[in-house]
Design a protein around this motif. Structure first.
Motif, short mmCIF file in Angstrom:
data_model
loop_
_atom_site.label_atom_id
_atom_site.label_comp_id
_atom_site.label_asym_id
_atom_site.label_seq_id
_atom_site.Cartn_x
_atom_site.Cartn_y
_atom_site.Cartn_z
N ASN A 1 0.81 -1.21 0.00
CA ASN A 1 0.00 0.00 0.00
C ASN A 1 0.85 1.26 0.00
OD1 ASN A 1 -2.54 -1.06 -0.22
ND2 ASN A 1 -3.00 -1.03 1.96
N ASP B 1 6.64 11.81 -1.45
CA ASP B 1 5.57 11.17 -2.21
C ASP B 1 5.23 11.90 -3.50
OD1 ASP B 1 5.36 9.28 -0.23
OD2 ASP B 1 3.63 10.21 0.74
N TYR C 1 -10.65 4.30 -2.55
CA TYR C 1 -9.52 3.44 -2.22
C TYR C 1 -9.21 2.49 -3.38
CZ TYR C 1 -10.81 4.68 2.62
OH TYR C 1 -11.13 5.34 3.78
N CYS D 1 -7.57 8.22 -1.45
CA CYS D 1 -6.63 7.69 -0.46
C CYS D 1 -5.64 6.79 -1.19
CB CYS D 1 -7.38 6.91 0.62
SG CYS D 1 -6.28 6.18 1.86
N VAL D 2 -4.39 7.22 -1.26
CA VAL D 2 -3.39 6.49 -2.03
C VAL D 2 -2.80 5.33 -1.24
CG1 VAL D 2 -1.28 6.75 -3.40
CG2 VAL D 2 -2.92 8.62 -3.27
N ASN D 3 -2.90 5.38 0.08
CA ASN D 3 -2.42 4.29 0.94
C ASN D 3 -3.49 3.97 1.98
OD1 ASN D 3 -1.24 2.60 2.81
ND2 ASN D 3 0.46 3.95 3.31
N THR E 1 -1.56 11.06 0.39
CA THR E 1 -0.55 10.00 0.38
C THR E 1 -0.04 9.71 1.78
OG1 THR E 1 1.22 11.59 -0.08
CG2 THR E 1 0.18 10.55 -1.98
N PHE F 1 4.35 10.30 -6.90
CA PHE F 1 3.01 9.83 -7.27
C PHE F 1 2.45 10.66 -8.42
CE2 PHE F 1 -1.65 10.16 -6.71
CZ PHE F 1 -1.98 8.85 -6.95
N PRO G 1 2.30 4.61 -1.16
CA PRO G 1 1.65 5.59 -2.03
C PRO G 1 2.56 6.12 -3.13
CG PRO G 1 2.39 6.67 -0.04
CD PRO G 1 2.74 5.20 0.11
N SER H 1 -0.11 0.47 -4.16
CA SER H 1 -1.35 1.23 -4.12
C SER H 1 -1.21 2.50 -4.95
CB SER H 1 -1.70 1.58 -2.67
OG SER H 1 -2.91 2.29 -2.57
N GLY H 2 0.02 3.05 -4.99
CA GLY H 2 0.27 4.22 -5.81
C GLY H 2 0.02 3.95 -7.28
#
Length: 287
Positions: free
Chosen positions: A55, A108, A199, A166-168, A137, A111, A57, A83-84
């Motif tokens: 997960n 981050d 998500y 929500c990236v993570n 993130t 991303f 990001p 997850s990113g």
């Protein structure tokens, strides 16, 4: 009842692919775990494929660089799926608009920039008052901040009905001996306020679909999900209808007895019952 095993080799032959978590299983944010690396190398030597499903990001390339610095060799995995990666696709598709307020540390920023997708040029990071959506993130400073530090700003976003990406999805992570909040904790607070959070990491389907595509394996290949996050790794396995190996020596270690390498069966079952979820297998630490 969850079966406690001593090492991955006891069950690895039953599976053609592993979806293995990184933080808490293969490393702790500071150093890699040699026993976990050896277990993954041995599994791959038998012909199995390993996707490190995290997960994090950040896109795959940045995570590959990070784990290499921590001492995770290339021969311990076939691919990395983050997850990113999954959330990038959603952002480029406009799920939270083109003008976004980014909540997260400078580390981050990849991303937004680490991609060859031409749609990235259409995304602009702007202050909250100018945003069409929010991209989280993680906290700006995860060493000192908690979700409560963001309540006022998230309330302002909720008042404008801004969607939050929500990236993570992780709530917390252990960095060495320190427990840090992740993006999922901020998204959880936003949902409690009545806001909409999107998500794409664990336990949600997109990241598993992406992992199978990258490995070139279909849903007919038996898979085992490995992780220490009960609400991400293990719930994700349940959602996907695949078996799971719960690493008890990670986030839940304090509930499993005095020996982090050997979870006590009665403590494990009691804790899993409280969580209202069950894992197929459990292990103290990956090995």
């Amino acid at each position: 009842m969850t079966r406690i095993i001593r090492n991955l080799a006891e069950i690895g032959g039953d599976y053609g692919v592993l979806f293995c978590d990184l933080w808490g299983c293969v490393h702790n944010g500071k150093i890699a775990y040699p026993a976990a690396i050896s277990a993954l190398q041995a599994y791959r030597a038998t012909g199995g494929k390993v996707a490190l499903v995290t997960n994090a990001p950040r896109p795959r390339g940045l995570v590959a660089d990070q784990i290499a610095r921590l001492g995770v060799p290339d021969d311990a995995w076939d691919d990395i799926v983050t997850s990113g990666d999954a959330a990038q696709e959603a952002m480029f598709a406009g799920r939270v608009g083109q003008r976004v307020w980014h909540v997260g540390p400078d580390r981050d920023l990849g991303f937004f920039t680490e991609t060859e997708d031409p749609r990235a040029a259409g995304i602009t990071r702007v202050p909250l008052e100018e945003a069409e959506g929010v991209v989280v993130t993680g906290p700006f400073d995860d060493r000192t901040e908690t979700p409560e530090d963001y309540r006022e700003r998230l309330a302002a976003a909720r008042a404008r009905n801004l969607p939050l990406l929500c990236v993570n999805p992780d709530l917390v992570v252990d960095y060495g001996e320190q427990r840090l909040y992740c993006a999922g904790a901020l998204a959880q607070l936003y949902e409690e306020m009545g806001g909409e959070a999107l998500y794409f990491g664990k336990p949600h389907a997109p990241i598993y679909d992406l992992a199978r595509r990258r490995l070139g394996v279909g849903s007919d290949v038996p898979a085992l999900a490995i992780g220490d996050g009960i609400g991400t790794d293990i719930l994700g396995a349940v959602n996907q209808g695949i078996d799971s190996l719960f690493v008890t020596g990670g986030l839940a270690a304090e509930h499993m007895g005095d020996d982090v390498e050997s979870p006590e069966a009665h403590r494990l079952e009691a804790w899993l019952s409280e969580q209202r979820i069950s894992a197929t297998y459990a292990i103290g630490r990956m090995r």
